[in-house]
Scaffold this motif. Sequence first.
Motif, PDB file in Angstrom:
ATOM      1  N   GLY A 189     -16.003  20.040   2.331  1.00 49.32           N
ATOM      2  CA  GLY A 189     -16.043  18.969   3.010  1.00 49.32           C
ATOM      3  C   GLY A 189     -15.134  18.841   4.211  1.00 49.32           C
ATOM      4  O   GLY A 189     -14.182  19.523   4.163  1.00 49.32           O
ATOM      5  N   PRO A 190     -15.514  17.916   4.986  1.00 45.15           N
ATOM      6  CA  PRO A 190     -14.433  17.775   6.315  1.00 45.15           C
ATOM      7  C   PRO A 190     -13.174  17.266   6.213  1.00 45.15           C
ATOM      8  O   PRO A 190     -12.300  17.528   6.962  1.00 45.15           O
ATOM      9  CB  PRO A 190     -15.381  16.932   7.397  1.00 45.15           C
ATOM     10  CG  PRO A 190     -16.087  16.006   6.429  1.00 45.15           C
ATOM     11  CD  PRO A 190     -16.385  16.979   5.180  1.00 45.15           C
ATOM     12  N   GLY A 191     -13.005  16.552   5.058  1.00 43.92           N
ATOM     13  CA  GLY A 191     -11.634  16.235   4.748  1.00 43.92           C
ATOM     14  C   GLY A 191     -11.910  14.437   4.537  1.00 43.92           C
ATOM     15  O   GLY A 191     -12.659  13.924   5.202  1.00 43.92           O
ATOM     16  N   ARG A 192     -10.987  13.939   3.594  1.00 42.81           N
ATOM     17  CA  ARG A 192     -11.090  12.454   3.421  1.00 42.81           C
ATOM     18  C   ARG A 192      -9.794  12.115   2.940  1.00 42.81           C
ATOM     19  O   ARG A 192      -8.757  12.847   2.712  1.00 42.81           O
ATOM     20  CB  ARG A 192     -12.025  12.287   2.476  1.00 42.81           C
ATOM     21  CG  ARG A 192     -12.052  12.828   1.178  1.00 42.81           C
ATOM     22  CD  ARG A 192     -13.144  12.410   0.207  1.00 42.81           C
ATOM     23  NE  ARG A 192     -13.215  13.071  -1.017  1.00 42.81           N
ATOM     24  CZ  ARG A 192     -12.659  12.762  -2.099  1.00 42.81           C
ATOM     25  NH1 ARG A 192     -12.050  11.552  -2.317  1.00 42.81           N
ATOM     26  NH2 ARG A 192     -12.901  13.686  -3.268  1.00 42.81           N
ATOM     27  N   GLY A 193      -9.218  10.640   3.084  1.00 37.95           N
ATOM     28  CA  GLY A 193      -8.213  10.390   2.877  1.00 37.95           C
ATOM     29  C   GLY A 193      -7.029  10.472   3.961  1.00 37.95           C
ATOM     30  O   GLY A 193      -7.267  10.880   5.052  1.00 37.95           O
ATOM     31  N   SER A 194      -5.814  10.365   3.573  1.00 39.08           N
ATOM     32  CA  SER A 194      -4.755  10.315   4.609  1.00 39.08           C
ATOM     33  C   SER A 194      -4.538  11.799   5.079  1.00 39.08           C
ATOM     34  O   SER A 194      -3.804  12.045   6.100  1.00 39.08           O
ATOM     35  CB  SER A 194      -3.399   9.875   3.796  1.00 39.08           C
ATOM     36  OG  SER A 194      -3.108  10.579   2.645  1.00 39.08           O
ATOM     37  N   ALA A 195      -4.770  12.735   4.446  1.00 36.48           N
ATOM     38  CA  ALA A 195      -4.728  14.222   4.659  1.00 36.48           C
ATOM     39  C   ALA A 195      -5.150  14.424   5.978  1.00 36.48           C
ATOM     40  O   ALA A 195      -4.915  15.285   6.853  1.00 36.48           O
ATOM     41  CB  ALA A 195      -5.067  15.151   3.662  1.00 36.48           C
ATOM     42  N   THR A 196      -6.331  13.743   6.415  1.00 36.05           N
ATOM     43  CA  THR A 196      -6.932  13.974   7.804  1.00 36.05           C
ATOM     44  C   THR A 196      -5.998  13.583   8.882  1.00 36.05           C
ATOM     45  O   THR A 196      -6.401  13.831  10.129  1.00 36.05           O
ATOM     46  CB  THR A 196      -8.274  13.207   7.880  1.00 36.05           C
ATOM     47  OG1 THR A 196      -8.034  11.714   7.648  1.00 36.05           O
ATOM     48  CG2 THR A 196      -9.159  13.517   6.778  1.00 36.05           C
ATOM     49  N   GLY A 197      -4.839  12.909   8.601  1.00 37.12           N
ATOM     50  CA  GLY A 197      -4.012  12.600   9.467  1.00 37.12           C
ATOM     51  C   GLY A 197      -3.113  13.860   9.975  1.00 37.12           C
ATOM     52  O   GLY A 197      -2.153  13.718  10.853  1.00 37.12           O
ATOM     53  N   SER A 198      -3.209  15.009   9.253  1.00 33.50           N
ATOM     54  CA  SER A 198      -2.282  16.127   9.513  1.00 33.50           C
ATOM     55  C   SER A 198      -2.760  17.006  10.462  1.00 33.50           C
ATOM     56  O   SER A 198      -3.923  17.615  10.369  1.00 33.50           O
ATOM     57  CB  SER A 198      -1.681  16.739   8.205  1.00 33.50           C
ATOM     58  OG  SER A 198      -1.335  17.864   8.397  1.00 33.50           O
ATOM     59  N   LEU A 199      -2.169  17.275  11.722  1.00 33.90           N
ATOM     60  CA  LEU A 199      -2.590  18.263  12.444  1.00 33.90           C
ATOM     61  C   LEU A 199      -2.664  19.794  11.775  1.00 33.90           C
ATOM     62  O   LEU A 199      -3.320  20.727  12.272  1.00 33.90           O
ATOM     63  CB  LEU A 199      -1.959  18.147  13.862  1.00 33.90           C
ATOM     64  CG  LEU A 199      -2.224  19.398  15.071  1.00 33.90           C
ATOM     65  CD1 LEU A 199      -3.778  19.337  15.383  1.00 33.90           C
ATOM     66  CD2 LEU A 199      -1.409  19.075  16.308  1.00 33.90           C
ATOM     67  N   VAL A 200      -1.605  19.958  11.054  1.00 33.66           N
ATOM     68  CA  VAL A 200      -1.322  21.249  10.548  1.00 33.66           C
ATOM     69  C   VAL A 200      -2.334  21.510   9.717  1.00 33.66           C
ATOM     70  O   VAL A 200      -2.897  22.816   9.527  1.00 33.66           O
ATOM     71  CB  VAL A 200       0.018  21.199   9.668  1.00 33.66           C
ATOM     72  CG1 VAL A 200       0.077  22.557   8.893  1.00 33.66           C
ATOM     73  CG2 VAL A 200       1.220  21.315  10.641  1.00 33.66           C
TER      74      VAL A 200
END
Length: 514
Positions: free
Chosen positions: A380-391
């Motif tokens: 998946g492309p990501g969900r939740g607050s983790a998508t706020g991380s550039l790293v």
Amino acid sequence: MTDSFVHLHVHTEYSMLDGAAKVGALFGEVERLGMPAVAMTDHGNMYGSAEFYRRSKQSGVKPIIGIESYLAPGSRYHKKPVFWGQASQRGSDEYGEGGDVSGAGAYTHMTMLARTATGLRNLFRLSSLASFQGYYRKPRMDRELIAEYADGVMATTGCPSGEVQTRLRLGQHEAALRAASDYRDIFGKENFFLELMDHGLTIERSVREGLLDIAKRLELPLLATNDSHYVTVDQAESHSALLCVQAGKTLDDPNRFKLDGDGYYLKSAAEMRDYWDKEVPGAASNTLLVAERVESYDSVFSEVDRMPRFPLLEGETEDDLLRADVEKYAPTRFPNGLTAEYKERIEIELGVISNMGFPGYFLVVGDLVRWARSQKIAVGPGRGSATGSLVAYILQITDLDPIEHKLIFERFLNPERISPPDIDLDFDERRRGEVMRYTVDKWGEENVAQVITFGTIKTKAAIKDAARVIHGQAGFGIADRISKALPPPIAAKDIPLSGIFDPAHERYAEASEV
């Protein structure tokens, strides 16, 4: 406190759709009754242990964590019915005689209590292994498994479905004596008790003389308990409704599952002693002795850094390795190079991740996701607050550029709010097993665990269940009308049932009358 009492057979809401005692309300009532301690002994699981322990820290009540375990009638690996008596004895008669192995030949019961922190860890192991190795209708232990993890554990013969009581009901008195003797040897003479209950049931009364005889012959202590399934006496009807939800029945159904007898609540010390001090002197007082022997569980629940550690070369640190990975994979995301804004964001994030002690976590998750992608497993492309991380984006954990989408890193990790990172990963469910196998093979079976969640009954579901249980088929229409009168959910959360009747609740005025 010599005239007090401690409840050592208690089912909380974690005895799914069977126990109705909410942990907070349970401790509130124990405090009100002035009791020094209380146990939690849920059916076949220890899911509520952490909540139970944490709630105890808000009161002066000592927590006693245990389990009402299921025991296989033979080996835990034998997954077929086993009966000890004649076919004619499989149902108990009006005098409480007969009644073979419960669960249609699948299991008996035993109450276990953690005396020490080691004992609590052993109960966790027993509970897990009962599911992994002994599951047949219920998660089951056996003598062999219990003997391996008996250190720090106290136990009783349990409810009327216990092994010793079942043997007694079948008229197998010598077998009952041998069973009690076996468990005495496993747990130690001072750690094994003959449990006595009285809810007005013939199957309880019919075995009492046998238990008293065994206690005398083996010099084992007697223990009075009350099989508590709810907190206060007025909750009996609500508990009956809960059992109907479990069984898919209505309250009017004569064949519905229900608890025979009465008194399945937290009785006061006066109620318990008024009966047991006359019937079996010492049995109530022994509950206080058990509670006194229970030691602190603090070491089990104390904060421990369990963040994963990535393999390192000599002289290398996880910070070094994480920075190297960011430099290695940045060109795959930004082939034209990084602007000053992106470089600054990377430095900020790496600093926070390092200071909070989480570089190993990012290394492990990044390795896992990149492996899955290399195996053509959809991620998946990501969900939740983790998508706020550039790293996380650079390491290919997520597929969203947080700067482009104006996502905030501090919602994911904030040095002013210390909490571990939580990255939700979605894999193609058809190949999820491959991802789990890779994880276990790389990090070791002892370091990998699956996490469960609990589904709770929300407001609308509770209304529908209650209406069906009370009114049968007609209840569906009643529930529909009430549900439509409720305020709409906010952020997927319904107004609590208590809020409907509380004029002080902030959303009370939004509800309609039916």
